[in-house]
Motif scaffolding. Structure first.
Motif, PDB file in Angstrom:
ATOM      1  N   GLY A  46       0.903  -1.065  -0.028  1.00 46.69           N
ATOM      2  CA  GLY A  46       0.072  -0.069   0.021  1.00 46.69           C
ATOM      3  C   GLY A  46       0.848   1.161   0.095  1.00 46.69           C
ATOM      4  O   GLY A  46       1.417   1.713   0.843  1.00 46.69           O
ATOM      5  N   PRO A  47       1.086   1.857  -1.151  1.00 44.17           N
ATOM      6  CA  PRO A  47       2.044   3.246  -1.179  1.00 44.17           C
ATOM      7  C   PRO A  47       1.609   4.460  -0.886  1.00 44.17           C
ATOM      8  O   PRO A  47       2.292   5.466  -0.678  1.00 44.17           O
ATOM      9  CB  PRO A  47       2.534   2.911  -2.701  1.00 44.17           C
ATOM     10  CG  PRO A  47       1.188   2.505  -3.332  1.00 44.17           C
ATOM     11  CD  PRO A  47       0.550   1.590  -2.610  1.00 44.17           C
ATOM     12  N   GLY A  48       0.049   4.655  -0.766  1.00 43.22           N
ATOM     13  CA  GLY A  48      -0.391   5.893  -0.430  1.00 43.22           C
ATOM     14  C   GLY A  48      -0.147   6.468   0.862  1.00 43.22           C
ATOM     15  O   GLY A  48      -0.595   5.841   1.945  1.00 43.22           O
ATOM     16  N   ILE A  49       0.511   7.640   1.120  1.00 44.99           N
ATOM     17  CA  ILE A  49       0.475   8.191   2.364  1.00 44.99           C
ATOM     18  C   ILE A  49      -0.030   9.541   2.191  1.00 44.99           C
ATOM     19  O   ILE A  49       0.077  10.116   1.440  1.00 44.99           O
ATOM     20  CB  ILE A  49       1.867   8.406   2.791  1.00 44.99           C
ATOM     21  CG1 ILE A  49       2.775   6.861   2.704  1.00 44.99           C
ATOM     22  CG2 ILE A  49       2.267   9.095   3.987  1.00 44.99           C
ATOM     23  CD1 ILE A  49       4.388   7.152   3.009  1.00 44.99           C
ATOM     24  N   TRP A  50      -0.966   9.531   3.165  1.00 45.77           N
ATOM     25  CA  TRP A  50      -1.980  10.865   3.363  1.00 45.77           C
ATOM     26  C   TRP A  50      -1.512  11.787   4.151  1.00 45.77           C
ATOM     27  O   TRP A  50      -0.554  11.653   5.252  1.00 45.77           O
ATOM     28  CB  TRP A  50      -3.186  10.456   3.809  1.00 45.77           C
ATOM     29  CG  TRP A  50      -4.194   9.298   2.430  1.00 45.77           C
ATOM     30  CD1 TRP A  50      -4.076   8.173   2.910  1.00 45.77           C
ATOM     31  CD2 TRP A  50      -4.974   9.955   1.500  1.00 45.77           C
ATOM     32  NE1 TRP A  50      -4.826   7.593   1.674  1.00 45.77           N
ATOM     33  CE2 TRP A  50      -5.158   8.640   0.838  1.00 45.77           C
ATOM     34  CE3 TRP A  50      -4.998  11.147   0.907  1.00 45.77           C
ATOM     35  CZ2 TRP A  50      -5.823   8.757  -0.435  1.00 45.77           C
ATOM     36  CZ3 TRP A  50      -5.590  11.153  -0.406  1.00 45.77           C
ATOM     37  CH2 TRP A  50      -6.190  10.084  -1.026  1.00 45.77           C
ATOM     38  N   PRO A  51      -1.921  13.046   4.041  1.00 45.30           N
ATOM     39  CA  PRO A  51      -1.320  14.341   4.848  1.00 45.30           C
ATOM     40  C   PRO A  51      -1.185  13.980   6.279  1.00 45.30           C
ATOM     41  O   PRO A  51      -0.433  14.427   7.032  1.00 45.30           O
ATOM     42  CB  PRO A  51      -2.262  15.358   4.349  1.00 45.30           C
ATOM     43  CG  PRO A  51      -2.637  15.210   3.075  1.00 45.30           C
ATOM     44  CD  PRO A  51      -2.713  13.884   2.929  1.00 45.30           C
ATOM     45  N   ARG A  52      -2.257  13.366   7.077  1.00 45.52           N
ATOM     46  CA  ARG A  52      -2.209  13.423   8.471  1.00 45.52           C
ATOM     47  C   ARG A  52      -1.093  12.511   8.730  1.00 45.52           C
ATOM     48  O   ARG A  52      -0.411  12.738   9.781  1.00 45.52           O
ATOM     49  CB  ARG A  52      -3.345  12.895   8.885  1.00 45.52           C
ATOM     50  CG  ARG A  52      -3.580  12.605  10.349  1.00 45.52           C
ATOM     51  CD  ARG A  52      -3.089  13.958  11.115  1.00 45.52           C
ATOM     52  NE  ARG A  52      -3.211  13.694  12.600  1.00 45.52           N
ATOM     53  CZ  ARG A  52      -2.852  14.638  13.418  1.00 45.52           C
ATOM     54  NH1 ARG A  52      -2.399  15.840  12.957  1.00 45.52           N
ATOM     55  NH2 ARG A  52      -2.947  14.610  14.666  1.00 45.52           N
ATOM     56  N   SER A  53      -0.666  11.542   7.730  1.00 47.16           N
ATOM     57  CA  SER A  53       0.532  10.569   8.342  1.00 47.16           C
ATOM     58  C   SER A  53       1.956  11.382   7.974  1.00 47.16           C
ATOM     59  O   SER A  53       2.686  11.080   8.828  1.00 47.16           O
ATOM     60  CB  SER A  53       0.514   9.371   7.315  1.00 47.16           C
ATOM     61  OG  SER A  53      -0.655   8.615   7.853  1.00 47.16           O
ATOM     62  N   PHE A  54       1.879  12.260   7.070  1.00 48.19           N
ATOM     63  CA  PHE A  54       2.997  13.104   6.934  1.00 48.19           C
ATOM     64  C   PHE A  54       3.339  13.895   8.347  1.00 48.19           C
ATOM     65  O   PHE A  54       4.552  14.028   8.840  1.00 48.19           O
ATOM     66  CB  PHE A  54       2.897  14.056   5.768  1.00 48.19           C
ATOM     67  CG  PHE A  54       3.226  13.077   4.375  1.00 48.19           C
ATOM     68  CD1 PHE A  54       4.305  12.410   4.094  1.00 48.19           C
ATOM     69  CD2 PHE A  54       2.561  13.068   3.367  1.00 48.19           C
ATOM     70  CE1 PHE A  54       4.760  11.692   2.972  1.00 48.19           C
ATOM     71  CE2 PHE A  54       2.745  12.220   2.087  1.00 48.19           C
ATOM     72  CZ  PHE A  54       3.754  11.776   2.091  1.00 48.19           C
ATOM     73  N   GLY A 304      -9.455   3.792  -1.438  1.00 46.57           N
ATOM     74  CA  GLY A 304      -9.318   4.584  -0.167  1.00 46.57           C
ATOM     75  C   GLY A 304      -7.999   4.694   0.192  1.00 46.57           C
ATOM     76  O   GLY A 304      -7.511   5.721   0.785  1.00 46.57           O
ATOM     77  N   GLY A 305      -7.264   3.716   0.326  1.00 49.31           N
ATOM     78  CA  GLY A 305      -5.807   3.626   0.526  1.00 49.31           C
ATOM     79  C   GLY A 305      -5.360   4.248   2.137  1.00 49.31           C
ATOM     80  O   GLY A 305      -4.683   4.705   2.440  1.00 49.31           O
ATOM     81  N   GLN A 306      -6.594   3.688   3.022  1.00 45.24           N
ATOM     82  CA  GLN A 306      -6.410   4.146   4.304  1.00 45.24           C
ATOM     83  C   GLN A 306      -5.754   3.245   5.412  1.00 45.24           C
ATOM     84  O   GLN A 306      -5.614   3.635   6.550  1.00 45.24           O
ATOM     85  CB  GLN A 306      -7.901   4.388   4.698  1.00 45.24           C
ATOM     86  CG  GLN A 306      -8.462   5.264   4.001  1.00 45.24           C
ATOM     87  CD  GLN A 306      -8.284   6.763   4.267  1.00 45.24           C
ATOM     88  OE1 GLN A 306      -8.648   7.666   5.164  1.00 45.24           O
ATOM     89  NE2 GLN A 306      -7.384   7.210   3.058  1.00 45.24           N
ATOM     90  N   GLY A 307      -5.442   1.973   4.946  1.00 41.08           N
ATOM     91  CA  GLY A 307      -5.174   0.832   5.785  1.00 41.08           C
ATOM     92  C   GLY A 307      -3.846   1.049   6.448  1.00 41.08           C
ATOM     93  O   GLY A 307      -3.738   1.149   7.475  1.00 41.08           O
ATOM     94  N   LEU A 308      -2.640   1.307   5.877  1.00 41.96           N
ATOM     95  CA  LEU A 308      -1.470   1.603   6.330  1.00 41.96           C
ATOM     96  C   LEU A 308      -1.378   2.821   7.079  1.00 41.96           C
ATOM     97  O   LEU A 308      -0.856   2.723   8.394  1.00 41.96           O
ATOM     98  CB  LEU A 308      -0.199   1.727   5.395  1.00 41.96           C
ATOM     99  CG  LEU A 308       1.090   1.963   5.706  1.00 41.96           C
ATOM    100  CD1 LEU A 308       2.145   1.419   4.674  1.00 41.96           C
ATOM    101  CD2 LEU A 308       1.250   3.542   5.757  1.00 41.96           C
ATOM    102  N   ASN A 309      -1.982   4.095   6.687  1.00 41.19           N
ATOM    103  CA  ASN A 309      -2.237   4.996   7.426  1.00 41.19           C
ATOM    104  C   ASN A 309      -2.963   4.903   8.659  1.00 41.19           C
ATOM    105  O   ASN A 309      -2.634   5.520   9.831  1.00 41.19           O
ATOM    106  CB  ASN A 309      -2.950   6.238   6.608  1.00 41.19           C
ATOM    107  CG  ASN A 309      -2.077   6.462   5.256  1.00 41.19           C
ATOM    108  OD1 ASN A 309      -1.163   7.540   5.424  1.00 41.19           O
ATOM    109  ND2 ASN A 309      -2.452   5.754   4.246  1.00 41.19           N
TER     110      ASN A 309
END
Length: 543
Positions: A46-54, A304-309
């Protein structure tokens, strides 16, 4: 129990386990982290990293994630059976940066690289992942946990105080705790995903490419992490035996060729995995001295790519609380808020990602316009028993996965940033932003006051708290004509450009105190010293 042994055993060295370990280590808590795989995992996953994780990685002082992650490329859809572009779109909404939101755009980074970065930070604390070490079982009591570990066929009994289970959906920790994992396994969506090195005529690496539909098709995303000809691929076809395809390099290549109508030269299959949409979550995130986080606690569709985050945010929420309890500064009841805060967030996340999946299955296409809710900046704990807001209207319904509203702020929300602050007092520091203040091992008390003199009672009340876990910053309005001031506060700033007052919705003549938790969440918004003390009474043992 041998007191020299690390008091926390982290099981599983994916992103959630690594973030849990790093958060604890930064808090001064020794950690042992094990993973049953003999070698670090490969693959983009899962490569997507969202702003809150940054923001989370910023607080953890891991800047490499933002620096090395790549922007999300535009997506090209093709007319059926051709290389003619039908449409081209952004995969995520374009959001302009603001002073309060410095990390405004999602980016892409494969999990393999993310894990490498996080492991390097663990090594700064003389902590390394013990690969090929499997948790077989554990027993817990009021005083601690005894784990049975296995490595190279040799069993080891390890006594510790706490276990954090980040060992995935099939892991031992959740199963042995007896937590339910209710939900569904969807048979209407099956896919094969992986990393491949190939060259395709007409496949511009400046774009991602999607051929066919969500019911039968393939997509390619360029990624230089694999190589200059590297791509992450996804094959979707419910008529395929995806298990059989995933086990055969030849079938994977044949399937890609059958969907993408251009000449393709394959170099190497790097990594592959079959995927079915499991949508499940635990009934609770802990039992006694043992906790679950990430995929061990919740799994869902990749839409949605929310898992890793979500997993790393689980770990961050737990880490600072567990550290305070282990230091003897907080009661064990604080750990109950890990479950209370994360359950509603994850429940709403599963509902949202499943809605996206259902829409894709029904229409045959993934929605191109993604909601800003996916940025995760609106996630909040306004409903939590430990947050305190003397200004908010009580009795509002829980909306743990809200969309960020910069014109409204309540205790339990993410703390905004504010840049270009001018230091005029306190200790020496090169910090110029509020995000530069927030770190996982202490609360930050922001005191917005018209003049430094009006901060005196609040700063006096702060003397009762351990300076290793509570720090303070006075923020004066731009109208303040102060050039320097002697202060017991750790830092005194003048908000010359007004970004702090604007982001925290404070007027220049007001006094307002914000207590920022170690996870970058506003723990309290209060009038002054009494409210601040009330908040800390919910966190710390009696001072």
């Amino acid at each position: 129990m041998n007191s020299t042994r690390p008091p926390v055993l982290v099981v599983g060295a994916g992103p959630a386990g690594l973030v849990a370990a790093l958060t604890l280590l930064q808090n001064g808590i020794p950690v042992r982290i094990v993973d049953k795989d003999p070698n670090p995992r490969i693959g983009q996953r899962g490569p997507g990293i969202w702003p809150r994780s940054f923001e989370l990685f910023n607080f953890l002082n891991v800047p490499e994630v933002n620096e090395l992650a790549k922007p999300v490329s535009r997506l090209r859809y093709y007319k059926p059976g051709t290389m003619e572009v039908a449409t081209e779109s952004l995969m995520v909404p374009r959001v302009e940066p603001t002073p309060a939101i410095p990390f405004h755009a999602p980016k892409l980074m494969g999990q393999q690289l993310l894990d490498v970065i996080l492991r390097r930070h663990l090594e700064k604390f003389s902590c390394s992942v013990e690969m090929g070490t499997e948790l077989r079982s554990f027993e817990q009591s009021d005083e601690g946990v005894t784990a049975v570990l296995a490595k190279n066929g040799i069993l080891e009994t390890f006594d510790t105080k706490w276990i954090v289970g980040a060992d995935g959906a099939k892991g031992v920790v959740r199963k042995q705790l007896g937590l339910t994992f209710l939900g569904e396994t969807r048979d209407d969506i099956r896919l094969v995903m992986g990393d491949v090195r190939l060259h395709g005529v007409g496949l511009d690496r400046a774009y991602s490419h999607r051929f066919g539909t969500f019911k039968r098709g393939a997509s390619l995303r360029p990624t230089g992490e694999i190589g200059e000809d590297g791509w992450q691929f996804v094959i979707i076809d419910n008529d395929l035996d995806t298990t059989k395809v995933a086990q055969s390099e030849e079938l994977i290549f044949e399937t890609i060729i059958s969907v993408i109508p251009t000449e393709i030269t394959f170099n190497k299959l790097v990594w592959v995995s079959e995927f079915r949409a499991n949508i499940r979550m635990v009934n609770k995130f802990s039992e006694g001295r043992v906790f679950v986080a990430g995929d061990a606690a919740h799994v869902h569709s990749p839409t949605g790519g929310q898992g890793l985050n979500s997993g790393i945010q689980d770990a961050f929420n737990l880490g600072w609380k567990l550290a305070l309890v282990e230091k003897g500064l907080a009661d064990k009841s604080l750990l109950e808020t890990y479950n209370a805060e994360r359950l509603p967030v994850i429940s709403e996340m599963l509902e949202m990602t499943t809605t996206i999946l259902d829409r894709a299955v029904q229409t045959g296409n993934m929605p191109t316009a993604r909601s800003p809710i996916l940025f995760m900046l609106g996630i909040n704990y306004r409903f939590s028993d430990i947050v305190l807001d003397e200004f908010a209207t009580p009795g509002k319904p829980i909306n743990a996965y809200g969309v960020l509203d910069e014109e409204y702020l309540e205790a339990g929300d993410r703390a905004p940033d504010a840049p270009n602050l001018v230091q005029v007092g306190g200790g020496e520091s090169d910090v110029e932003t509020l995000f530069g203040l927030y770190r996982p091992w202490y609360h930050t008390v922001l005191v917005f006051v018209p003049s430094h003199a009006e901060a005196t009672p609040i700063l006096g009340a702060l003397e009762a708290y351990d300076t290793s876990v509570v720090r303070s910053a006075v923020v004066l309005p731009s109208s303040a004509s102060v050039t320097s001031v002697a202060s017991p506060a750790d830092l005194v700033f003048v908000d010359r450009e007004g970004h702090g007052y604007l982001a925290y919705l404070v007027e220049a003549g007001q006094t307002r105190v914000f207590v920022i938790r170690p996870d970058g969440v506003i723990g309290a918004i209060v009038h002054g010293a009494e409210g601040m003390k009330e908040y800390f009474s919910r966190i710390f043992l009696d001072v």
